[in-house]
Design an enzyme around this catalytic site. Structure first.
Site, PDB file in Angstrom:
ATOM      1  CB  CYS A  71       0.080 -23.094 -58.825  1.00 63.57           C
ATOM      2  SG  CYS A  71       0.284 -21.567 -57.878  1.00 63.57           S
ATOM      3  CG  HIS A  89       1.698 -15.972 -50.981  1.00 66.91           C
ATOM      4  ND1 HIS A  89       2.309 -17.206 -51.166  1.00 66.91           N
ATOM      5  CD2 HIS A  89       1.151 -16.017 -49.742  1.00 66.91           C
ATOM      6  CE1 HIS A  89       2.128 -17.956 -50.097  1.00 66.91           C
ATOM      7  NE2 HIS A  89       1.430 -17.254 -49.199  1.00 66.91           N
ATOM      8  CG  ASP A 147      -5.876 -15.648 -46.508  1.00 66.07           C
ATOM      9  OD1 ASP A 147      -6.651 -16.576 -46.199  1.00 66.07           O
ATOM     10  OD2 ASP A 147      -4.650 -15.772 -46.540  1.00 66.07           O
TER      11      ASP A 147
END
Length: 118
Positions: free
Chosen positions: A3, A99, A29
């Site tokens: 992950c 998330h 991001d």
């Protein structure tokens, strides 16, 4: 477990952190979809909202609390921002670690939901 977000939590995958405490991590991001695009995750691996159990609800509340702090830190709390969670492949989830996306810094368009959902 393979992950990427667990790797970010462990420090083996680099990220540009915005906020961190014992339970939650927020970082930028790497493929932003708005002027400001942060990801806010629980440090505990939970694959998706559907995998969150009764014992995880307080943790999810902490993620939401962190979202408020991140919005304030990034200067979008007053002007507005979008907080979104994608659940499952059909919901657009591509990383299977729970998330939230915090998007802001510009005027965001409507979500274009079908009228029956409004």
């Amino acid at each position: 477990m393979d992950c990427i977000f667990c790797g970010i939590v462990a420090g083996t995958v680099p990220s540009k952190k915005i906020y961190e405490d014992d339970l939650v991590l927020a970082f930028y991001d790497i493929q932003p979809e708005a002027s400001i695009h942060a990801l806010i995750i629980p440090k505990k691996h939970i694959a998706s909202m559907n995998d969150a159990g009764k014992d995880d609800w307080a943790l999810i509340g902490e993620v939401h609390r962190a979202a408020q702090l991140v919005a304030q830190k990034l200067g979008v709390a007053e002007t507005g921002y979008r907080l979104a969670n994608c659940c499952g492949e059909d919901g657009g989830q591509t990383v299977f670690h729970l998330h939230y996306h915090l998007l802001g810094g510009e005027k965001l368009g409507p979500l274009n939901l079908k009228k029956e959902f409004i």
